[in-house]
Write a protein that holds these residues in place. Structure first.
Motif, PDB file in Angstrom:
ATOM      1  N   ASN A   1       9.106  45.199  77.199  1.00 51.72           N
ATOM      2  CA  ASN A   1       8.842  45.196  75.757  1.00 51.72           C
ATOM      3  C   ASN A   1      10.014  45.818  75.011  1.00 51.72           C
ATOM      4  O   ASN A   1      10.514  45.268  74.026  1.00 51.72           O
ATOM      5  N   GLU A   2      10.454  46.996  75.462  1.00 51.21           N
ATOM      6  CA  GLU A   2      11.509  47.723  74.760  1.00 51.21           C
ATOM      7  C   GLU A   2      12.833  46.960  74.791  1.00 51.21           C
ATOM      8  O   GLU A   2      13.548  46.901  73.786  1.00 51.21           O
ATOM      9  N   LEU A   3      13.169  46.390  75.943  1.00 56.11           N
ATOM     10  CA  LEU A   3      14.439  45.675  76.041  1.00 56.11           C
ATOM     11  C   LEU A   3      14.406  44.357  75.265  1.00 56.11           C
ATOM     12  O   LEU A   3      15.379  44.005  74.587  1.00 56.11           O
TER      13      LEU A   3
ATOM     14  N   ASP B   1      -0.068  39.522  67.702  1.00 56.85           N
ATOM     15  CA  ASP B   1      -0.605  39.430  66.333  1.00 56.85           C
ATOM     16  C   ASP B   1       0.454  39.043  65.310  1.00 56.85           C
ATOM     17  O   ASP B   1       0.161  38.937  64.119  1.00 56.85           O
ATOM     18  N   HIS B   2       1.698  38.868  65.747  1.00 58.98           N
ATOM     19  CA  HIS B   2       2.807  38.446  64.883  1.00 58.98           C
ATOM     20  C   HIS B   2       3.121  39.461  63.792  1.00 58.98           C
ATOM     21  O   HIS B   2       3.765  39.114  62.798  1.00 58.98           O
ATOM     22  N   GLN B   3       2.710  40.697  63.976  1.00 58.69           N
ATOM     23  CA  GLN B   3       3.114  41.762  63.067  1.00 58.69           C
ATOM     24  C   GLN B   3       4.387  42.393  63.617  1.00 58.69           C
ATOM     25  O   GLN B   3       4.382  42.947  64.702  1.00 58.69           O
ATOM     26  N   LEU B   4       5.462  42.264  62.865  1.00 62.48           N
ATOM     27  CA  LEU B   4       6.742  42.777  63.340  1.00 62.48           C
ATOM     28  C   LEU B   4       6.982  44.183  62.787  1.00 62.48           C
ATOM     29  O   LEU B   4       6.038  44.902  62.498  1.00 62.48           O
ATOM     30  N   GLY B   5       8.241  44.592  62.706  1.00 63.16           N
ATOM     31  CA  GLY B   5       8.521  45.966  62.292  1.00 63.16           C
ATOM     32  C   GLY B   5       8.078  46.930  63.373  1.00 63.16           C
ATOM     33  O   GLY B   5       8.367  46.741  64.560  1.00 63.16           O
ATOM     34  N   SER B   6       7.355  47.934  62.992  1.00 60.83           N
ATOM     35  CA  SER B   6       6.915  48.951  63.950  1.00 60.83           C
ATOM     36  C   SER B   6       5.904  48.413  64.961  1.00 60.83           C
ATOM     37  O   SER B   6       5.618  49.060  65.963  1.00 60.83           O
TER      38      SER B   6
ATOM     39  N   THR C   1       6.296  45.433  66.509  1.00 61.16           N
ATOM     40  CA  THR C   1       6.938  44.396  67.310  1.00 61.16           C
ATOM     41  C   THR C   1       6.744  44.636  68.795  1.00 61.16           C
ATOM     42  O   THR C   1       7.073  45.708  69.326  1.00 61.16           O
ATOM     43  N   LEU C   2       6.207  43.643  69.476  1.00 56.66           N
ATOM     44  CA  LEU C   2       5.987  43.684  70.939  1.00 56.66           C
ATOM     45  C   LEU C   2       5.363  45.000  71.388  1.00 56.66           C
ATOM     46  O   LEU C   2       5.867  45.687  72.268  1.00 56.66           O
TER      47      LEU C   2
END
Length: 237
Positions: A110-112, A139-144, A146-147
């Motif tokens: 996830n982090e990479l 859920d397709h919510q990005l920003g904080s 994301t993944l």
């Protein structure tokens, strides 16, 4: 005494018109062929668009296969900007060039993978496969968001690039986190493996949970594509 044949018409005389019964038979045949052609035109697109029976029964492997190919495209696009696939060494470069506020790290796939959202990735969907650890789509919510945990289904091998051994596995699913073993349940006893050269295919999982090639697990450091150094495996959160 030889039988007397009826007089024959000259060869250049046109054939007599068909009788009523012949015309009825011809009309019936024409109707059948016309109806069959119409049915074929209607049904052909439907038949061609349907996946094989097993895929219709379990569409999760199909989606995983489609997504992992998109992951490879994202990796190549990222490499064209940063010189390698995402790993610990590319984090400071990504942060410097993009000013991203995403939480980047080196402890999970996830982090990479998150590095790519600072540059080339626009959707979480391509990093998802339905596994025990990621049962629901992102859920397709990005920003904080994301993944976040459960939104990535692929295990990732860090430290590779397109110049690495083309047969080296770079992403795969469904790996049991913290192990070299695959979970046979999500994809009917199969695992999806993406190689550095972009090829991806399903491989059988043996009774011990391993995907084998050359008599060894694909993660075994003795595999020629690892060149004696164990792979840097990053499991999804």
């Amino acid at each position: 005494m030889e039988p007397t044949l009826p007089p024959q018409p000259p060869p250049d005389v046109p054939a007599p018109p068909p009788g009523p019964e012949a015309e009825k038979s011809w009309n019936r045949m024409t109707s059948i062929l016309l109806l069959g052609g119409i049915c074929l035109l209607i049904l052909t697109p439907f038949v061609l668009s349907r996946p094989p029976f097993k895929a219709r029964k379990n569409a999760d492997p199909v989606e995983a296969s489609q997504n992992i190919r998109q992951v490879h495209i994202a990796l190549l696009n990222f490499e064209s900007e940063y010189g390698a696939f995402p790993d610990a060494s590319t984090i400071p470069v990504v942060q410097s060039r993009t000013g991203t506020t995403l939480s980047l790290g080196n402890s999970s796939s996830n982090e990479l993978f998150r590095q790519m959202f600072a540059s080339v990735a626009r959707t979480e969907s391509i990093f998802w496969a339905k596994t025990a650890g990621s049962p629901r789509k992102p859920d397709h919510q990005l920003g904080s968001h994301t993944l976040t945990k459960g939104e990535c289904g692929f295990t990732y091998i860090a430290g590779l690039s397109s110049s690495s051994d083309p047969f080296a596995p770079v992403a795969m699913a469904p790996v049991i986190p913290g192990t070299w073993e695959f979970d046979p349940k999500p994809f009917d006893g199969m695992a999806i493996i993406l190689h550095v050269n972009g090829t991806s295919k399903f491989e059988p999982i043996d009774k011990n949970g391993h995907v084998m090639t050359g008599g060894m697990s694909i993660f075994d450091p003795r595999q020629p594509y690892w060149r004696g150094k164990g792979p840097d495996i990053k499991w999804p959160e």
